[in-house]
Every structure is written in C-alpha cells, then in structure tokens.
Design a protein around this motif. Structure first.
Motif, PDB file in Angstrom:
ATOM      1  N   TYR A 165       0.969  -1.001  -0.135  1.00  0.00           N
ATOM      2  CA  TYR A 165       0.190  -0.093   0.029  1.00  0.00           C
ATOM      3  C   TYR A 165       0.824   1.286  -0.047  1.00  0.00           C
ATOM      4  CZ  TYR A 165      -3.552   3.318   1.221  1.00  0.00           C
ATOM      5  OH  TYR A 165      -4.639   4.263   1.231  1.00  0.00           O
ATOM      6  N   ASN A 166       1.818   1.090   0.774  1.00  0.00           N
ATOM      7  CA  ASN A 166       3.035   2.366   0.729  1.00  0.00           C
ATOM      8  C   ASN A 166       3.688   2.428  -0.525  1.00  0.00           C
ATOM      9  OD1 ASN A 166       2.098   3.724   2.870  1.00  0.00           O
ATOM     10  ND2 ASN A 166       3.098   1.935   4.238  1.00  0.00           N
ATOM     11  N   LYS A 167       3.704   1.436  -1.691  1.00  0.00           N
ATOM     12  CA  LYS A 167       4.180   1.645  -2.909  1.00  0.00           C
ATOM     13  C   LYS A 167       5.604   1.122  -2.692  1.00  0.00           C
ATOM     14  CE  LYS A 167       1.249   4.978  -4.522  1.00  0.00           C
ATOM     15  NZ  LYS A 167       0.945   6.451  -5.092  1.00  0.00           N
ATOM     16  N   GLU A 168       5.922   0.174  -1.736  1.00  0.00           N
ATOM     17  CA  GLU A 168       7.285  -0.363  -1.799  1.00  0.00           C
ATOM     18  C   GLU A 168       7.171  -2.040  -2.311  1.00  0.00           C
ATOM     19  OE1 GLU A 168       8.906  -0.251   2.209  1.00  0.00           O
ATOM     20  OE2 GLU A 168       7.471   1.176   2.883  1.00  0.00           O
ATOM     21  N   MET A 169       8.310  -2.301  -3.024  1.00  0.00           N
ATOM     22  CA  MET A 169       8.409  -3.478  -3.213  1.00  0.00           C
ATOM     23  C   MET A 169       9.068  -4.209  -2.514  1.00  0.00           C
ATOM     24  SD  MET A 169       7.683  -4.060  -6.823  1.00  0.00           S
ATOM     25  CE  MET A 169       8.930  -5.254  -7.648  1.00  0.00           C
ATOM     26  N   PHE A 170       8.644  -4.425  -1.217  1.00  0.00           N
ATOM     27  CA  PHE A 170       9.293  -5.152  -0.373  1.00  0.00           C
ATOM     28  C   PHE A 170       9.409  -6.712  -0.528  1.00  0.00           C
ATOM     29  CE2 PHE A 170       8.953  -7.755   3.672  1.00  0.00           C
ATOM     30  CZ  PHE A 170       9.965  -7.364   4.194  1.00  0.00           C
ATOM     31  N   LYS A 171      10.615  -7.138  -0.568  1.00  0.00           N
ATOM     32  CA  LYS A 171      10.967  -8.841  -0.801  1.00  0.00           C
ATOM     33  C   LYS A 171      11.028  -9.225   0.462  1.00  0.00           C
ATOM     34  CE  LYS A 171      14.261  -8.385  -3.833  1.00  0.00           C
ATOM     35  NZ  LYS A 171      15.041  -8.608  -5.024  1.00  0.00           N
ATOM     36  N   LEU A 172      10.170 -10.434   0.436  1.00  0.00           N
ATOM     37  CA  LEU A 172      10.708 -11.387   1.437  1.00  0.00           C
ATOM     38  C   LEU A 172      11.703 -12.127   1.214  1.00  0.00           C
ATOM     39  CD1 LEU A 172       6.766 -12.789   2.168  1.00  0.00           C
ATOM     40  CD2 LEU A 172       8.296 -11.288   3.678  1.00  0.00           C
ATOM     41  N   PRO A 173      12.362 -12.740   2.202  1.00  0.00           N
ATOM     42  CA  PRO A 173      13.719 -13.580   1.883  1.00  0.00           C
ATOM     43  C   PRO A 173      13.436 -14.887   0.994  1.00  0.00           C
ATOM     44  CG  PRO A 173      13.726 -13.079   4.059  1.00  0.00           C
ATOM     45  CD  PRO A 173      12.188 -12.626   3.753  1.00  0.00           C
ATOM     46  N   VAL A 174      14.103 -15.029   0.118  1.00  0.00           N
ATOM     47  CA  VAL A 174      13.839 -16.316  -0.922  1.00  0.00           C
ATOM     48  C   VAL A 174      12.729 -16.115  -1.587  1.00  0.00           C
ATOM     49  CG1 VAL A 174      13.753 -18.539  -1.149  1.00  0.00           C
ATOM     50  CG2 VAL A 174      15.181 -17.579   0.470  1.00  0.00           C
ATOM     51  N   ILE A 175      11.430 -16.050  -1.246  1.00  0.00           N
ATOM     52  CA  ILE A 175      10.124 -15.984  -1.853  1.00  0.00           C
ATOM     53  C   ILE A 175      10.163 -14.724  -2.614  1.00  0.00           C
ATOM     54  CG2 ILE A 175       7.609 -15.387  -1.455  1.00  0.00           C
ATOM     55  CD1 ILE A 175       7.846 -17.188   1.277  1.00  0.00           C
ATOM     56  N   GLY A 176      10.664 -13.453  -2.210  1.00  0.00           N
ATOM     57  CA  GLY A 176      10.751 -12.222  -2.970  1.00  0.00           C
ATOM     58  C   GLY A 176      11.351 -12.166  -4.132  1.00  0.00           C
ATOM     59  N   ASP A 177      12.590 -12.882  -4.043  1.00  0.00           N
ATOM     60  CA  ASP A 177      13.416 -13.154  -5.738  1.00  0.00           C
ATOM     61  C   ASP A 177      12.753 -14.015  -6.465  1.00  0.00           C
ATOM     62  OD1 ASP A 177      15.521 -11.215  -4.409  1.00  0.00           O
ATOM     63  OD2 ASP A 177      16.538 -13.063  -3.564  1.00  0.00           O
ATOM     64  N   PHE A 178      12.136 -14.897  -6.110  1.00  0.00           N
ATOM     65  CA  PHE A 178      11.420 -15.796  -6.939  1.00  0.00           C
ATOM     66  C   PHE A 178      10.238 -14.976  -7.643  1.00  0.00           C
ATOM     67  CE2 PHE A 178       8.398 -19.440  -7.955  1.00  0.00           C
ATOM     68  CZ  PHE A 178       9.256 -20.051  -8.858  1.00  0.00           C
ATOM     69  N   ALA A 179       9.367 -14.224  -6.680  1.00  0.00           N
ATOM     70  CA  ALA A 179       8.252 -13.569  -7.190  1.00  0.00           C
ATOM     71  C   ALA A 179       8.645 -12.547  -8.247  1.00  0.00           C
ATOM     72  CB  ALA A 179       7.591 -12.997  -5.752  1.00  0.00           C
TER      73      ALA A 179
END
Length: 117
Positions: free
Chosen positions: A97-111
């Motif tokens: 919602y705050n327009k951040e591309m917050f990546k979770l560890p491992v999952i974020g890179d794959f996403a």
C-alpha cells in the motif's frame, strides 16, 4: 451526449490504484484474479505482490504440514501459525500500500522473476 473515456491516473490500473490492488493481492484469491484479469496482470508492481502472496501462501501451507507431523514442539508452534500468518500478510499488504517493492527473503526474489524482472 457521449462521454469521452477517461484515462486512468498515473500509477493506476483500470480505475484502481496500483498500490491498493497490490495490497489486496495478499488476500490470496484476489492475487489469482489479478494474475488473470486485465489490466492488473500487465502491471509489474501488482504482478510482483500477487506472486509473492501466492508463493507465501504455499510456503505457509508447507510449514503447517511439517509442523503438524512434529510431535509436541511442532504442535505447540502450530498454535501460533494463524497469528504469524495474519501478521505477515498485514505487514506485506502495508508495504504494498505504501508503494514499496518489499521482498521477503527467498520468496521475494522468486516472485520478482515471475513478475517479469
């Protein structure tokens, strides 16, 4: 009299702001809808958060299954899984919602790869 079609505002997808759509993706069924429905499936930000939400959901199911077969300690940890899941989904939706591309560890890179880096 015919009205001229309005173009969506900057950062929006089909009438809904990208950040709102991305935050709603953390409701897993909505993530599936965003990935198949235009114009949401064209927005890289929405696609990223949709994929991250779905991969997170799958990871949480796997963790839930693993904990359910571990006696005592796993069962105790299993009690806290709904609270952890809810907190994680709210946190990720807040970041989206705050327009951040917050990546979770491992999952974020794959996403990010799935969203079309």
């Amino acid at each position: 009299m015919g009205q001229s079609p309005q173009t969506p505002a900057s950062g929006s997808s089909g009438g809904m702001e990208s950040n709102v759509a991305a935050a709603l993706a953390y409701l897993w069924i909505v993530a599936i809808i965003w990935l198949v429905m235009e114009p949401y499936n064209k927005d890289r930000f929405i696609r990223f958060h949709s994929f991250q939400a779905l991969i997170l959901g799958i990871a949480l199911i796997v963790i839930d299954i693993i904990l359910s077969v571990i006696p005592i300690i796993g069962w105790i940890l299993l009690i806290f899984m709904p609270l952890v899941t809810l907190a994680l989904l709210i946190f990720c939706a807040y970041k989206a919602y705050n327009k951040e591309m917050f990546k979770l560890p491992v999952i974020g890179d794959f996403a990010e790869k799935q969203a079309g880096a």
